[in-house]
Design a protein around this motif. Structure first.
Motif, PDB file in Angstrom:
ATOM      1  N   TYR A 122     -10.320  -5.299  10.328  1.00  0.00           N
ATOM      2  CA  TYR A 122      -9.421  -5.828  11.367  1.00  0.00           C
ATOM      3  C   TYR A 122     -10.137  -5.995  12.710  1.00  0.00           C
ATOM      4  O   TYR A 122      -9.941  -6.999  13.403  1.00  0.00           O
ATOM      5  CB  TYR A 122      -8.195  -4.921  11.567  1.00  0.00           C
ATOM      6  N   GLN A 123     -10.934  -4.974  13.117  1.00  0.00           N
ATOM      7  CA  GLN A 123     -11.525  -5.052  14.455  1.00  0.00           C
ATOM      8  C   GLN A 123     -12.855  -5.824  14.465  1.00  0.00           C
ATOM      9  O   GLN A 123     -13.055  -6.690  15.307  1.00  0.00           O
ATOM     10  CB  GLN A 123     -11.729  -3.634  15.034  1.00  0.00           C
ATOM     11  N   ASP A 167      -3.312   6.166   3.550  1.00  0.00           N
ATOM     12  CA  ASP A 167      -2.906   4.770   3.685  1.00  0.00           C
ATOM     13  C   ASP A 167      -3.686   4.198   4.878  1.00  0.00           C
ATOM     14  O   ASP A 167      -3.356   4.497   6.014  1.00  0.00           O
ATOM     15  CB  ASP A 167      -1.389   4.763   3.941  1.00  0.00           C
ATOM     16  N   ARG A 168      -4.741   3.465   4.590  1.00  0.00           N
ATOM     17  CA  ARG A 168      -5.714   2.893   5.548  1.00  0.00           C
ATOM     18  C   ARG A 168      -6.680   3.953   6.072  1.00  0.00           C
ATOM     19  O   ARG A 168      -6.312   5.099   6.276  1.00  0.00           O
ATOM     20  CB  ARG A 168      -5.060   2.203   6.755  1.00  0.00           C
ATOM     21  N   PHE A 169      -7.926   3.506   6.313  1.00  0.00           N
ATOM     22  CA  PHE A 169      -8.949   4.402   6.883  1.00  0.00           C
ATOM     23  C   PHE A 169     -10.053   3.532   7.501  1.00  0.00           C
ATOM     24  O   PHE A 169      -9.748   2.452   8.018  1.00  0.00           O
ATOM     25  CB  PHE A 169      -9.449   5.358   5.767  1.00  0.00           C
ATOM     26  N   SER A 186     -10.263  -0.425   7.349  1.00  0.00           N
ATOM     27  CA  SER A 186      -9.358  -1.231   8.190  1.00  0.00           C
ATOM     28  C   SER A 186      -9.995  -1.481   9.549  1.00  0.00           C
ATOM     29  O   SER A 186      -9.847  -2.566  10.119  1.00  0.00           O
ATOM     30  CB  SER A 186      -8.007  -0.534   8.381  1.00  0.00           C
ATOM     31  N   PHE A 224       0.033  -6.350  14.875  1.00  0.00           N
ATOM     32  CA  PHE A 224      -1.039  -6.962  14.071  1.00  0.00           C
ATOM     33  C   PHE A 224      -0.508  -8.112  13.220  1.00  0.00           C
ATOM     34  O   PHE A 224      -1.181  -9.115  13.050  1.00  0.00           O
ATOM     35  CB  PHE A 224      -1.754  -5.908  13.209  1.00  0.00           C
ATOM     36  N   ARG A 269      -8.469   8.653  14.565  1.00  0.00           N
ATOM     37  CA  ARG A 269      -9.140   9.108  13.316  1.00  0.00           C
ATOM     38  C   ARG A 269      -9.806  10.463  13.511  1.00  0.00           C
ATOM     39  O   ARG A 269      -9.775  11.309  12.606  1.00  0.00           O
ATOM     40  CB  ARG A 269     -10.160   8.043  12.903  1.00  0.00           C
ATOM     41  N   ASN A 304      -8.465   3.434  17.552  1.00  0.00           N
ATOM     42  CA  ASN A 304      -8.349   3.821  16.138  1.00  0.00           C
ATOM     43  C   ASN A 304      -9.275   4.989  15.805  1.00  0.00           C
ATOM     44  O   ASN A 304      -8.896   5.889  15.053  1.00  0.00           O
ATOM     45  CB  ASN A 304      -8.653   2.638  15.221  1.00  0.00           C
ATOM     46  N   LYS A 361       0.816  -1.224   0.000  1.00  0.00           N
ATOM     47  CA  LYS A 361       0.000   0.000   0.000  1.00  0.00           C
ATOM     48  C   LYS A 361       0.845   1.267   0.000  1.00  0.00           C
ATOM     49  O   LYS A 361       0.574   2.177  -0.773  1.00  0.00           O
ATOM     50  CB  LYS A 361      -0.875   0.072   1.250  1.00  0.00           C
ATOM     51  N   GLU A 383      -3.143   6.128   8.422  1.00  0.00           N
ATOM     52  CA  GLU A 383      -3.831   5.799   9.674  1.00  0.00           C
ATOM     53  C   GLU A 383      -3.381   4.433  10.172  1.00  0.00           C
ATOM     54  O   GLU A 383      -3.106   3.558   9.359  1.00  0.00           O
ATOM     55  CB  GLU A 383      -5.344   5.786   9.450  1.00  0.00           C
TER      56      GLU A 383
HETATM   57  P1  TMP Z   1       0.198  -0.275   8.451  1.00  0.00           P
HETATM   58  O1  TMP Z   1       1.185  -1.321   8.822  1.00  0.00           O
HETATM   59  O2  TMP Z   1      -0.479  -0.513   7.173  1.00  0.00           O
HETATM   60  O3  TMP Z   1       0.725   1.116   8.594  1.00  0.00           O
HETATM   61  O4  TMP Z   1      -1.022  -0.355   9.536  1.00  0.00           O
HETATM   62  C1  TMP Z   1      -0.793  -0.532  10.871  1.00  0.00           C
HETATM   63  C2  TMP Z   1      -1.657  -1.629  11.424  1.00  0.00           C
HETATM   64  O5  TMP Z   1      -2.837  -1.099  11.984  1.00  0.00           O
HETATM   65  C3  TMP Z   1      -2.077  -2.694  10.437  1.00  0.00           C
HETATM   66  O6  TMP Z   1      -1.680  -3.940  10.936  1.00  0.00           O
HETATM   67  C4  TMP Z   1      -3.592  -2.619  10.424  1.00  0.00           C
HETATM   68  C5  TMP Z   1      -3.941  -1.921  11.700  1.00  0.00           C
HETATM   69  N1  TMP Z   1      -5.156  -1.109  11.684  1.00  0.00           N
HETATM   70  C6  TMP Z   1      -6.290  -1.594  12.313  1.00  0.00           C
HETATM   71  O7  TMP Z   1      -6.288  -2.693  12.840  1.00  0.00           O
HETATM   72  N2  TMP Z   1      -7.409  -0.800  12.333  1.00  0.00           N
HETATM   73  C7  TMP Z   1      -7.460   0.448  11.771  1.00  0.00           C
HETATM   74  O8  TMP Z   1      -8.489   1.126  11.809  1.00  0.00           O
HETATM   75  C8  TMP Z   1      -6.276   0.928  11.103  1.00  0.00           C
HETATM   76  C9  TMP Z   1      -6.276   2.269  10.462  1.00  0.00           C
HETATM   77  C10 TMP Z   1      -5.146   0.117  11.087  1.00  0.00           C
END
Ligand code: TMP
Length: 203
Positions: free
Chosen positions: A101-102, A92-94, A97, A155, A71, A67, A13, A36
């Motif tokens: 992820y959660q 990069d992520r919003f 994610s 993570f 945000r 998070n 990404k 993020e």
């Molecule tokens: P990155 O490695 O892409 O910078 O992201 C950091 C970690 O944060 C990645 O493992 C995913 C996690 N993440 C969440 O779990 N929830 C979220 O809302 C965001 C923005 C990132």
């Protein structure tokens, strides 16, 4: 315009954010890139708490709260002001994610996610979201190679089952929100992947 990049670990990404920003700048656009969790000093401090240490240090509901706190700061201080003055924001992520992820992979409360979306994200929904897709086993190898960010591996250490769920949830999301979310095959060189993204954006 507000563009976000999403995907599992090691999908490339950050490289794609950089390449797209360079491309749009060459076309004369005023582009702001950010990430993020992070993007403000306060949110970067929360990032540090989220991405380092024992996997058990936070539950998924606690991660959701942290998070969204990050945000809120990011939206208020960086993203919204940039959009108001007409900048193109690439993040990069919003929000996706947090959902993937959660909630989807981590089992956090959808109700809590929904309330946080309404209270903190509000109208700030991206115009385009590129979801980079790769086999989590390949992604994990790529992510492990980034030795400089090894302390940010909380993570990544969540295990194969978790990361398989992340991949499935992202691809389900792309199917459900097909107007906004575009699933991109992240196999191949950075240039090949960038060309796939440009093609979608031109469409
Ligand atoms: P990155 O490695 O892409 O910078 O992201 C950091 C970690 O944060 C990645 O493992 C995913 C996690 N993440 C969440 O779990 N929830 C979220 O809302 C965001 C923005 C990132």
């Amino acid at each position: 315009m507000f563009i976000t990049f999403e995907g599992g670990e090691g999908t490339g990404k950050s490289t794609q954010v950089k390449l797209l920003a360079e491309r749009l700048r060459a076309q004369g656009k005023d582009v702001l890139t950010t990430r993020e969790p992070g993007g403000t000093p306060e949110a970067e401090a929360l990032r540090n708490l989220l991405v380092s240490g024992e996997t058990s240090r936070w539950t998924s509901n606690e991660e959701l709260l942290l998070n969204f706190a990050a945000r809120g700061s990011h939206l208020r201080q960086v993203i919204k002001p940039a959009l108001v003055i007409g900048q193109t924001v690439i993040c990069d992520r919003f929000i996706d994610s947090s959902y993937v992820y959660q909630v989807a992979a981590g089992g956090a409360s959808f109700l809590l996610f929904d309330q946080l979306m309404n209270t903190i994200a509000g109208e700030a929904i991206p115009d385009f979201t590129f979801i980079l897709d790769i086999d989590p086993a390949i992604g994990a190898t790529r992510a492990a190679a980034r030795s400089a960010t090894a302390h940010e591996s909380r993570f990544e250490r969540k295990g194969t089952e978790f990361h398989n769920k992340v991949r499935i949830a992202f691809s389900d999301l792309a199917a459900q929100q097909s107007k906004r979310c575009h699933l991109i095959d992240a196999n191949g060189t950075a240039e090949v992947v960038a060309a796939r993204i440009r093609e979608k954006l031109n469409d």
